[in-house]
Design a protein around this motif. Structure first.
Motif, short mmCIF file in Angstrom:
data_model
loop_
_atom_site.label_atom_id
_atom_site.label_comp_id
_atom_site.label_asym_id
_atom_site.label_seq_id
_atom_site.Cartn_x
_atom_site.Cartn_y
_atom_site.Cartn_z
N PRO A 132 0.81 -1.22 0.00
CA PRO A 132 0.00 0.00 0.00
C PRO A 132 0.84 1.27 0.00
O PRO A 132 0.51 2.25 -0.68
N GLU A 133 1.93 1.26 0.74
CA GLU A 133 2.80 2.43 0.81
C GLU A 133 3.46 2.71 -0.54
O GLU A 133 3.56 3.87 -0.98
N LEU A 134 3.91 1.67 -1.23
CA LEU A 134 4.51 1.85 -2.55
C LEU A 134 3.48 2.31 -3.57
O LEU A 134 3.77 3.15 -4.44
N ILE A 135 2.28 1.78 -3.47
CA ILE A 135 1.21 2.19 -4.39
C ILE A 135 0.94 3.69 -4.27
O ILE A 135 0.72 4.38 -5.28
N ASP A 136 1.02 4.21 -3.05
CA ASP A 136 0.71 5.63 -2.84
C ASP A 136 1.73 6.56 -3.48
O ASP A 136 1.47 7.77 -3.60
N ARG A 137 2.87 6.04 -3.89
CA ARG A 137 3.82 6.89 -4.62
C ARG A 137 3.25 7.34 -5.97
O ARG A 137 3.66 8.36 -6.51
N GLN A 138 2.31 6.55 -6.49
CA GLN A 138 1.71 6.89 -7.79
C GLN A 138 0.20 7.13 -7.69
O GLN A 138 -0.40 7.59 -8.66
N ALA A 139 -0.40 6.80 -6.55
CA ALA A 139 -1.86 6.93 -6.40
C ALA A 139 -2.23 8.33 -5.96
O ALA A 139 -2.52 8.59 -4.78
N TRP A 140 -2.24 9.25 -6.91
CA TRP A 140 -2.59 10.63 -6.62
C TRP A 140 -2.95 11.34 -7.92
O TRP A 140 -2.73 10.82 -9.01
N GLY A 141 -3.53 12.53 -7.79
CA GLY A 141 -3.81 13.36 -8.95
C GLY A 141 -5.01 12.95 -9.77
O GLY A 141 -5.04 13.18 -10.97
N TRP A 142 -6.03 12.41 -9.11
CA TRP A 142 -7.20 11.94 -9.86
C TRP A 142 -7.94 13.08 -10.56
O TRP A 142 -8.53 12.88 -11.61
N GLU A 145 -6.08 17.11 -14.68
CA GLU A 145 -6.22 16.75 -16.08
C GLU A 145 -4.88 16.65 -16.81
O GLU A 145 -4.81 16.18 -17.95
N HIS A 146 -3.79 17.09 -16.17
CA HIS A 146 -2.47 17.01 -16.79
C HIS A 146 -1.80 15.66 -16.53
O HIS A 146 -0.70 15.42 -17.02
N ARG A 147 -2.46 14.81 -15.77
CA ARG A 147 -1.86 13.53 -15.38
C ARG A 147 -2.83 12.39 -15.71
O ARG A 147 -4.04 12.53 -15.52
N ALA A 148 -2.28 11.29 -16.23
CA ALA A 148 -3.12 10.11 -16.44
C ALA A 148 -3.71 9.67 -15.10
O ALA A 148 -3.03 9.67 -14.08
N MET A 149 -4.98 9.29 -15.11
CA MET A 149 -5.68 8.99 -13.87
C MET A 149 -5.42 7.57 -13.40
O MET A 149 -5.72 6.61 -14.11
N PRO A 150 -4.88 7.39 -12.18
CA PRO A 150 -4.67 6.03 -11.66
C PRO A 150 -6.02 5.35 -11.41
O PRO A 150 -6.80 5.81 -10.59
N GLN A 151 -6.27 4.28 -12.15
CA GLN A 151 -7.54 3.58 -12.02
C GLN A 151 -7.39 2.11 -11.65
O GLN A 151 -8.34 1.49 -11.18
N VAL A 152 -6.19 1.55 -11.84
CA VAL A 152 -5.98 0.13 -11.61
C VAL A 152 -4.63 -0.08 -10.94
O VAL A 152 -3.65 0.59 -11.27
N VAL A 153 -4.60 -1.03 -10.03
CA VAL A 153 -3.34 -1.55 -9.50
C VAL A 153 -3.18 -2.96 -10.07
O VAL A 153 -4.08 -3.80 -9.93
N SER A 154 -2.05 -3.22 -10.72
CA SER A 154 -1.78 -4.54 -11.27
C SER A 154 -0.62 -5.17 -10.52
O SER A 154 0.47 -4.60 -10.42
N ILE A 155 -0.87 -6.35 -9.97
CA ILE A 155 0.18 -7.10 -9.28
C ILE A 155 0.40 -8.43 -9.99
O ILE A 155 -0.47 -8.88 -10.75
#
Length: 359
Positions: A132-142, A145-155
């Motif tokens: 979860p902590e590593l995911i939060d490095r990229q899980a932001w900015g929903w 509009e200048h950033r692709a929206m994080p919608q999926v976590v793939s493991i």
């Protein structure tokens, strides 16, 4: 006028069937029980494009492994499974968070991004596993509009580094992702090896902990060809059938993919094959662990052994057995075991390694 050259049309064997290496579990042939299942499905006519009896029976079989809501969509290969699954989970502006070492990032030729139109947001990991902590490095900015929206976590289970998530670790990832409005995809190219390592049913770390969609691997575990996208949460995807067709993964003679999956899953072939390849990896790791100059890099939890040894030794050893460098600059190599790897194969390899180390 000169006579036309004679063309031989009979099939011929072009390799030594006793030859085995440690390059990839994709090098192995098909398990005899899978070949027998293919022969069983042959003959006569069956409705095409998945309306056949074998694909229908496969759906009921998937329920026994992954719950009553599971729906399987057989596909040709792993990249096709991943790209199709991820498209089904995202909008056009969506992004997928994954480990930097994930197969979708390093080994699929850019297909998720080029063919699927996805943005991969990668996170470096020590062992190939997200948290979860590593995911939060990229899980932001929903809302940016200048950033692709994080919608999926793939493991990936097991990971590209041969490590295995516990069910608790996956549950924590799923809960964390769902709390943030994201869905979870599991790349299960070697899911059988992970289940064998954990000694639990596959459902324990998939539908039981809330994974939304699974790419189920069969080719690396004894099938001739074919994988499946398994939708575990029907509310998480849209237009899966249309995406499979548009992604060029709809088999006209689907019975020949479905019957192979049935051969693996109807009894315990999937588990027997995985347990064997895992045990051969353990035998290999045990055999090389005490050799001076050889370092095992990651825990051996599935059917892969990652090691570091002198570059010149690896080069000489490759003349005797096929295997790949993982990081040639560092001298890191990967040795893979398969369902048909024998104890003699492993022992011969270990002996060859010892000989080259003292060359």
């Amino acid at each position: 006028m000169a006579d036309a050259p004679t063309v031989k049309t009979d099939a011929r064997r072009h390799h030594d069937p006793a030859s085995r290496g440690f390059a990839s579990d994709n090098y192995a042939g098909a398990h005899p029980e899978v070949l027998a299942a293919l022969a069983l499905a042959n003959g006569g006519h069956q409705v095409s494009y998945g309306e056949d009896e074998y694909t229908d029976h496969l759906q009921r079989l998937m329920h026994s492994h992954f719950g009553s809501t599971a729906e399987a969509f057989p596909v040709f290969n792993g990249t096709g499974a991943n790209v199709t699954a991820l498209q089904a989970l995202t909008d056009r502006w969506g992004a997928v968070i994954c480990a930097e070492s994930a197969h979708i990032n390093v080994d699929e030729g850019g297909a998720p991004e080029r063919m699927g139109g996805l943005k991969l947001l990668t996170v470096p990991t020590e062992d190939g596993k997200l948290t979860p902590e590593l995911i939060d490095r990229q899980a932001w900015g929903w809302e940016d509009e200048h950033r692709a929206m994080p919608q999926v976590v793939s493991i990936t289970q097991n990971t590209e580094l041969g490590t295995v998530y516990t069910p608790g670790e996956i549950r924590a990832i799923v809960e964390h992702a769902h709390e943030r409005g994201m869905k979870v995809h599991l790349d299960g190219a070697r899911i059988a090896n992970a289940a064998a390592s954990l000694d639990v049913p596959m459902r324990t770390f998939t539908n039981a902990v809330g994974v939304d969609v699974l790419s189920f691997g069969g080719t690396k575990n004894g099938m001739l060809f074919g994988e499946a996208v398994i939708v575990l949460n029907p509310d998480a995807v849209s237009h899966m059938k249309h995406l499979r067709k548009m992604s060029m993964q709809l088999a006209s003679k689907m019975r020949f993919v479905s019957v192979q999956l049935e051969a693996l899953l109807a009894r315990d072939l999937w588990l027997r094959n995985a347990r064997h390849s895992n045990s051969m990896a353990q035998r290999l790791a045990t055999g090389v662990r005490d050799v001076d100059g050889v370092e095992i890099l990651h825990p051996v939890q599935a059917n892969a052994v990652f090691a570091r040894l002198p570059h010149d030794v690896s080069r000489r050893l490759q003349r005797r057995f096929r295997f790949y460098f993982w990081d040639e600059t560092a001298g890191d190599v990967r040795w893979m075991c398969s369902f048909d790897t024998s104890e003699d194969d492993v022992d011969s390899f270990v002996q060859a390694l010892k000989e080259e180390m003292t060359h």
